[in-house]
Write an enzyme that holds these catalytic residues in place. Structure first.
Site, short mmCIF file in Angstrom:
data_model
loop_
_atom_site.label_atom_id
_atom_site.label_comp_id
_atom_site.label_asym_id
_atom_site.label_seq_id
_atom_site.Cartn_x
_atom_site.Cartn_y
_atom_site.Cartn_z
N HIS A 1 59.82 -15.23 -78.61
CA HIS A 1 60.01 -14.41 -77.41
C HIS A 1 59.68 -15.21 -76.16
O HIS A 1 59.02 -16.25 -76.19
CB HIS A 1 59.11 -13.16 -77.49
N CYS A 2 60.19 -14.70 -75.06
CA CYS A 2 59.86 -15.19 -73.71
C CYS A 2 59.68 -13.95 -72.83
O CYS A 2 59.33 -12.89 -73.35
CB CYS A 2 60.93 -16.14 -73.17
N GLN A 3 59.92 -14.08 -71.54
CA GLN A 3 59.71 -12.93 -70.68
C GLN A 3 60.74 -11.83 -70.92
O GLN A 3 60.41 -10.66 -71.02
CB GLN A 3 59.73 -13.36 -69.21
#
Length: 597
Positions: free
Chosen positions: A515-517
């Site tokens: 995941h990221c933002q």
């Protein structure tokens, strides 16, 4: 015998005319201006055509005698009339010869007050030659306007009055062809053709002279023969148009502030002078005043080149040919000095709301404990912690791309900063491979339990490091990996380590969360890089596989949108997988293998 023709109408009488010397004198004195030339010429033509014999009958002489309005008072007998007629012809011949000689001498010198004799057109007795298109020839009529005004009289002995004269190559055809040739030469006029010289032996005004209308011209007649036997040809008939005349130069340019009289004083063409507005002096100033001008005035208008971009600090090469030098937060570039650049110091002076801080958390401050645990997992000494914190801080300060703003009014562009309003996964994480690898956004916003996954990879610097909340961490079995990437980070050097870790857990059948933002840019590049390495695909094939998905093993993630910098990093990663000596980024940016900034 041919009958001579007269330019005036004659009256034929059947009776013998009465004649006296008084009437002859009155005729010559009253009509000398109009018919003296015509009578003398006609009489001479008559004797030339009839030979040297002057003997004729009374019936032949009667029609050719000149009839006047005056009536003689003296009557003669038939015999005396014939004798008188012969004497009249003799006298007329002598007078005509004298008149011709006198007019030949005075033909080239016309008195200023003399008016040429103009005859009406209705009095012409000779037919005009066909094919001249109403062109008034000076040869067709002896008493024409052109012969009286502009040319010398032609000797009558050279003119052929035969009805078939047009078929013979005589002087009439020669003169006509020569005049037609002169008309053809002067019909086409252009800007470079010099006009014909004006005739000097004509006193009539030439203001309405038209070159293109041959019917209105008065072409001088060539004098083919004279008493001396010399031939004269008019130079204006054979003059060739001057087509090689050099055009004149344009007029000299007038100065911006100079006097108007100086424009026509110089005949030499000059180039435009230097603009006087930049030098602040007029064109009429002297050379000493120009030389005494201060250099400070010229320095005010000097163009100042723009400052070098941040990624070309202390570089002699062109900024356009060198890519930005991006650093990974996992390591430190030993070749770079740890110091603040002059551009960063100038930014601090110009902007009060700008600070240079490490964006490791939402408050844009440095978390010393998290940074120390990430770099030195096995060291718990305070000195080591402070050293690691200083190293990361100096690394971020040396890269001007990591400048962040604390102002709440500043909003970065979407291609550089993901918007938190994007909700690409409303139904939870997406299955990207065999229900073992999942792609998602910030788990803190989605409120999911990260402890359900065996491997959690966080590649967004905007997201919190949740390593303390991840329980029961065991190396190679249960791990939390935090890599604070930005949208402009050099991710190609970290993709090998990350993809190897993912492949290791995937082979063992463990669940993985990436995941990221927002889950559409940086984390999507990690999944694309894993496809490239796992299935030996190119960047385009791996990207399309993740975007469109597979009905059985891969869910479609149609919201992914990595920026161009990350796409280039994926291409760089593909070049390293294929062991290419020259990377794609070096070819695209035309940069050398190593750059010393």
């Amino acid at each position: 015998m041919t009958t001579p023709l007269s330019s005036y109408s004659t009256t034929v009488t059947n009776h013998h005319p009465t004649f006296s010397f008084e009437s002859l004198n009155s005729i010559s004195s009253n009509n000398s201006t109009r018919n003296n030339q015509s009578n003398s010429v006609n009489s001479l033509l008559y004797f030339n055509s009839s030979g040297s014999s002057m003997v004729s009958s009374s019936s032949d002489a009667a029609p050719t005698s000149i009839s006047t309005t005056t009536t003689s008072t003296t009557s003669m007998t038939g015999a005396s009339a014939n004798a008188d007629n012969q004497q009249v012809y003799t006298i007329t011949e002598e007078d005509s010869i004298n008149d011709i000689n006198r007019k030949e001498q005075n033909s080239f010198s016309i008195q200023p007050n003399q008016t040429p004799t103009m005859l009406p057109t209705s009095s012409y007795t000779l037919q005009r030659p066909p094919g001249l298109h109403e062109y008034t020839s000076s040869i067709s009529s002896i008493s024409s306007t052109s012969s009286n005004s502009t040319s010398a009289p032609v000797s009558p002995a050279l003119i052929n009055y035969s009805p078939k004269h047009s078929r013979k190559p005589n002087s009439l055809n020669l003169n006509r062809n020569m005049k037609n040739l002169s008309l053809n030469l002067h019909d086409s006029t252009n800007g470079y053709t010099s006009p014909l010289p004006k005739s000097t032996n004509s006193n009539q005004p030439r203001s309405n002279f038209i070159m293109d209308s041959p019917s209105k011209k008065s072409t001088p007649v060539n004098r083919i023969g004279n008493n001396n036997g010399n031939d004269y040809i008019n130079a204006t008939l054979l003059q060739t148009p001057s087509i090689t005349q050099t055009p004149t130069m344009p007029p000299p340019l007038s100065l911006a502030q100079g006097p108007p009289s100086s424009v026509g004083s110089e005949s030499v063409y000059k180039f435009p002078p230097i603009s006087n507005a930049c030098l602040n002096y007029s064109a009429g100033d002297s050379d000493s005043e120009v030389e005494s001008m201060s250099m400070k005035q010229a320095a005010k208008n000097t163009i100042i080149p723009p400052m070098a971009p941040p990624f070309a600090l202390q570089s002699k090469s062109s900024p356009l040919s060198t890519p930005p030098r991006l650093h990974s937060p996992l390591g430190v570039d030993r070749g770079l000095p740890i110091s603040m650049s002059p551009i960063q110091s100038s930014l601090n002076q110009k902007f009060n709301n700008i600070t240079l801080q490490t964006p490791l958390n939402s408050s844009f401050s440095i978390n010393n404990d998290e940074a120390t645990n990430f770099n030195n997992k096995n060291n718990k000494n305070n000195n080591n912690n402070s050293t690691a914190t200083t190293t990361i801080t100096n690394t971020i300060l040396s890269t001007p791309q990591n400048v962040r703003y604390n102002s709440k009014k500043f909003h970065p562009p979407e291609e550089l900063q993901e918007s938190t309003s994007i909700n690409a996964y409303p139904n939870g994480p997406k299955n990207v491979l065999n229900n073992l690898i999942y792609l998602y956004s910030d788990p803190a916003q989605g409120k999911i339990d990260i402890n359900k996954f065996d491997l959690v990879i966080n590649v967004a610097k905007e997201c919190d490091n949740m390593s303390l909340q991840y329980m029961n961490q065991v190396p190679n079995q249960r791990e939390y990996v935090y890599i604070p990437w930005s949208h402009n980070s050099n991710i190609s050097k970290d993709l090998f380590q990350i993809t190897n870790k993912i492949d290791q857990f995937f082979t063992n059948g463990r669940k993985i969360l990436i995941h990221c933002q927002c889950g559409v840019s940086r984390s999507a590049c990690v999944v694309v890089a894993f496809y490239m390495k796992k299935f030996q695909l190119g960047v385009n094939e791996a990207y399309e596989l993740l975007k469109n998905g597979d009905q059985k093993y891969i869910d479609a993630c149609d919201r992914i949108c990595p920026n161009m910098n990350l796409i280039f990093e994926l291409m760089e990663f593909g070049d390293k997988l294929n062991n290419n000596e020259i990377s794609t980024q070096q070819l695209l940016m035309n940069s050398p293998p190593t750059i010393n900034l």
